[in-house]
Design a protein around this motif. Structure first.
Motif, PDB file in Angstrom:
ATOM      1  N   PHE A  96     -28.461  30.087 109.026  1.00  0.00           N
ATOM      2  CA  PHE A  96     -28.919  28.742 109.400  1.00  0.00           C
ATOM      3  C   PHE A  96     -30.222  28.402 108.662  1.00  0.00           C
ATOM      4  CE2 PHE A  96     -31.376  25.702 111.779  1.00  0.00           C
ATOM      5  CZ  PHE A  96     -30.445  24.753 112.154  1.00  0.00           C
ATOM      6  N   GLU A  97     -31.179  29.336 108.709  1.00  0.00           N
ATOM      7  CA  GLU A  97     -32.482  29.071 108.073  1.00  0.00           C
ATOM      8  C   GLU A  97     -32.333  28.882 106.566  1.00  0.00           C
ATOM      9  OE1 GLU A  97     -35.245  31.601 111.246  1.00  0.00           O
ATOM     10  OE2 GLU A  97     -34.423  32.579 109.473  1.00  0.00           O
ATOM     11  N   ALA A 100     -30.943  25.434 106.055  1.00  0.00           N
ATOM     12  CA  ALA A 100     -31.930  24.414 106.469  1.00  0.00           C
ATOM     13  C   ALA A 100     -33.133  24.368 105.522  1.00  0.00           C
ATOM     14  CB  ALA A 100     -32.398  24.717 107.890  1.00  0.00           C
ATOM     15  N   GLU A 104     -35.841  21.340 105.021  1.00  0.00           N
ATOM     16  CA  GLU A 104     -37.169  21.437 105.649  1.00  0.00           C
ATOM     17  C   GLU A 104     -38.275  21.287 104.614  1.00  0.00           C
ATOM     18  OE1 GLU A 104     -36.950  25.251 107.488  1.00  0.00           O
ATOM     19  OE2 GLU A 104     -36.087  24.469 109.352  1.00  0.00           O
ATOM     20  N   LYS A 111     -36.214  17.700 112.835  1.00  0.00           N
ATOM     21  CA  LYS A 111     -35.550  18.974 113.127  1.00  0.00           C
ATOM     22  C   LYS A 111     -34.143  18.788 113.689  1.00  0.00           C
ATOM     23  CE  LYS A 111     -39.192  22.319 113.530  1.00  0.00           C
ATOM     24  NZ  LYS A 111     -39.892  23.299 114.292  1.00  0.00           N
ATOM     25  N   LYS A 112     -33.984  17.781 114.550  1.00  0.00           N
ATOM     26  CA  LYS A 112     -32.686  17.550 115.190  1.00  0.00           C
ATOM     27  C   LYS A 112     -31.642  17.171 114.136  1.00  0.00           C
ATOM     28  CE  LYS A 112     -30.640  14.905 118.912  1.00  0.00           C
ATOM     29  NZ  LYS A 112     -30.707  13.641 119.605  1.00  0.00           N
ATOM     30  N   ARG A 115     -30.720  20.093 111.968  1.00  0.00           N
ATOM     31  CA  ARG A 115     -29.770  20.979 112.675  1.00  0.00           C
ATOM     32  C   ARG A 115     -28.341  20.431 112.571  1.00  0.00           C
ATOM     33  NH1 ARG A 115     -29.768  25.279 115.517  1.00  0.00           N
ATOM     34  NH2 ARG A 115     -28.064  25.610 116.988  1.00  0.00           N
ATOM     35  N   GLU A 116     -28.227  19.122 112.780  1.00  0.00           N
ATOM     36  CA  GLU A 116     -26.892  18.491 112.697  1.00  0.00           C
ATOM     37  C   GLU A 116     -26.290  18.682 111.313  1.00  0.00           C
ATOM     38  OE1 GLU A 116     -27.237  14.365 113.727  1.00  0.00           O
ATOM     39  OE2 GLU A 116     -27.868  14.834 115.775  1.00  0.00           O
ATOM     40  N   LEU A 119     -25.332  22.375 110.580  1.00  0.00           N
ATOM     41  CA  LEU A 119     -24.127  22.791 111.302  1.00  0.00           C
ATOM     42  C   LEU A 119     -22.878  22.137 110.709  1.00  0.00           C
ATOM     43  CD1 LEU A 119     -25.410  22.849 115.002  1.00  0.00           C
ATOM     44  CD2 LEU A 119     -25.065  24.774 113.437  1.00  0.00           C
ATOM     45  N   GLU A 131     -24.252  31.210 112.112  1.00  0.00           N
ATOM     46  CA  GLU A 131     -25.562  30.694 111.704  1.00  0.00           C
ATOM     47  C   GLU A 131     -26.737  31.613 112.031  1.00  0.00           C
ATOM     48  OE1 GLU A 131     -23.271  28.898 113.255  1.00  0.00           O
ATOM     49  OE2 GLU A 131     -23.979  28.035 115.124  1.00  0.00           O
ATOM     50  N   ASP A 132     -26.579  32.477 113.052  1.00  0.00           N
ATOM     51  CA  ASP A 132     -27.713  33.343 113.414  1.00  0.00           C
ATOM     52  C   ASP A 132     -27.665  34.711 112.746  1.00  0.00           C
ATOM     53  OD1 ASP A 132     -28.822  31.394 115.028  1.00  0.00           O
ATOM     54  OD2 ASP A 132     -27.580  31.962 116.746  1.00  0.00           O
TER      55      ASP A 132
END
Lengths: 262, 259
Positions: A96-97, A100, A104, A111-112, A115-116, A119, A131-132
């Protein structure tokens, strides 16, 4: 969109590129093929502005990227996505990071929203639920798909794929090629695919550039390339496909695209 | 003639590399003073270089102080001057051993890791990926380490000095019987703020030096030390050796300058 003019590059006196000339139209995807050490990745890095040519030019929308510095180079790179052979995911970050990260750092999106988008992009490459995980915890195919998601998350106009299927099993390799095809249909980027995946890659590209002895020995549609009378091309196809007659019946068409019809 | 040509080529190669190294430091300083600073990364590196080196510093400083206590006492007692033990221990630590040993410990613990981390990022094309995202790799990889070094080294040196003085106290006062008043009394008489600052200035310069060398060696891994795991291994070894040697050489010049 991309025009390469008489590009030369040597390393320690050894000439790798000896006058590459190539033109890629907007929205077109080409395959860059050739034997190992023919300079395919070197050419790709010139297109990305990661290497400077000894002579010659790489023009993107008419602008010579060799003369770009600082802000202009950043601007060009913001339009570019690059899928590295090994994925080049940041190994201290989760999937995920990683995806993103460009959003970023380069955009002012909240941030929201980030995230969308992340994903959604992970879902596009069939990585929902991973993602984790860290890059070391996922398979080679998943690393490639995560890297693809990262390179596509900023909606690039130009996508460069450096051997996207190398090191993957045939099924995963095919899945990656299909994914590139699907994503191209969705985002319509201009693309270059460096690959040894012959003939499967022919189903997802518009044209094929064959590098031999530092020059483009052939540049044609996949169908024209398959029936080429150029001795080097015939020898390459015979060697790659393990069949003496490249003009024989239709090749296996696993991706199921009709691009070769051109 | 061939020998001279080869010698010239080697000299030119090293001079050009020194030039690249110099430009690397100038760029790092430029991006360190021109915002934006990557604060999260900076805090992480302060924790890594500074906080996580504390145990090593506590151990080395305590034992260094204790050794100084023993050596100082026996050598000073030969000339009947054991009462000056506090000054000897304090001055040795504050002006020389504190900053130098702290720098050497940080080089071994954090410097090598910094080179290895950046080197691996280089050979796995993570740095290229960052560049292709249009990001400034100096801001992410070099500046946080440089600033963390500048902040952490003086603090670690201060800890080294205090714990070392305490180690000397344990041996000199508690074990060998030097008076506690004498130990701290001569220390405060003979050590001034100038001496403390001299050590801290050295610590700041060592913080720059270590991170400059270690970041540089990692950043240029595939260019100057070869490819793959062997390249990273060579770069890490070179970074630790070069940093350690340069710390000692630079210490000599700093001592001369600040004397």
């Amino acid at each position: 969109m991309i025009r390469i003019e008489d590009l030369h590059k040597s390393f320690n006196g050894h000439a790798v590129l000896r006058g590459i000339t190539l033109e890629i139209a907007k929205g077109e995807v080409i395959a860059l093929i050739g034997g190992s050490g023919e300079g395919k990745s070197v050419l790709m890095k010139h297109i990305a502005g990661l290497m400077k040519p000894d002579s010659g030019r790489v023009l993107v929308d008419g602008n010579n990227i060799g003369s770009f510095r600082g802000g202009y180079l950043k601007q060009l790179r913001s339009r570019l996505g690059f899928l590295f052979q090994g994925g080049a995911l940041f190994d201290s970050m989760t999937v995920f990071e990683n995806v993103a990260f460009p959003l970023e750092e380069k955009t002012k999106i909240g941030k929201k929203k980030i995230r969308e988008r992340v994903l959604e992009q992970l879902s596009n490459v069939d990585l929902s639920g991973s993602e984790d995980k860290f890059p070391s915890q996922i398979s080679g195919g998943m690393v490639k798909r995560a890297a693809l998601a990262r390179s596509l998350v900023t909606d690039p106009e130009i996508m460069l794929f450096d051997e996207p299927t190398t090191g993957l099993d045939p099924v995963t390799g095919l899945a990656i090629l299909k994914l590139i095809n699907v994503i191209h249909e969705k985002f319509s980027f201009t693309g270059v695919v460096v690959t040894h995946e012959i003939p499967r890659v022919f189903d997802i590209v518009d044209r094929v550039a064959f590098l031999k002895d530092g020059v483009v020995a052939a540049y044609a549609t996949p169908r024209e390339f398959m029936s080429s009378s150029i001795p080097e091309v015939k020898a390459f196809l015979a060697g790659t496909l393990g069949r003496p007659d490249p003009d024989g019946p239709d090749f296996f068409n696993p991706v199921g695209s009709d691009r070769t019809a051109g | 003639m061939e020998l001279i040509r080869r010698l010239g080529a080697v000299v030119l190669l090293h001079v050009s590399r020194m030039g690249v190294m110099g430009l690397f430091l100038i760029k790092a300083f430029f991006y360190a003073v021109v915002p934006p600073i990557k604060w999260r990364r900076l805090l992480k590196q302060i924790s890594f270089i500074g906080f996580q080196s504390t145990v090593v510093i506590l151990l080395t400083s305590c034992f260094t102080g204790m050794v100084l206590g023993f050596q100082g006492y026996y050598n000073l007692s030969r000339v009947g001057s054991e009462a000056f033990l506090g000054a000897m221990v304090g001055l040795s630590l504050v002006k020389e051993l504190g900053p130098v040993l702290t720098a050497l410990m940080v080089t071994g613990r954090a410097g090598s890791a910094i080179t290895a981390e950046i080197g691996i990022m280089r050979i796995t094309e993570q740095i290229d990926a960052m560049e292709l995202m249009g990001l400034n790799t100096y801001r992410y990889l070099v500046v946080p380490n440089l600033l963390a070094g500048i902040i952490s080294l003086p603090l670690l040196t201060a800890i080294f000095d205090v714990v070392g003085i305490f180690g000397g106290y344990l041996i000199g006062v508690k074990l060998l019987g030097v008076g506690v008043g004498s130990y701290f009394g001569v220390m405060s008489t003979y050590i001034g703020m100038k001496d403390v600052l001299e050590g801290l200035y050295k610590a700041v310069s060592f913080g720059i030096l270590i991170n400059w060398v270690c970041c540089f060696k990692g950043y240029y891994t595939s260019i100057f030390t070869g490819f793959g795991a062997e390249g990273v291994s060579k770069a890490t070894t070179q970074a630790v050796v070069l940093s350690s040697v340069l710390v000692l050489i630079w210490d000599y010049f700093m001592t001369g300058l600040l004397y």
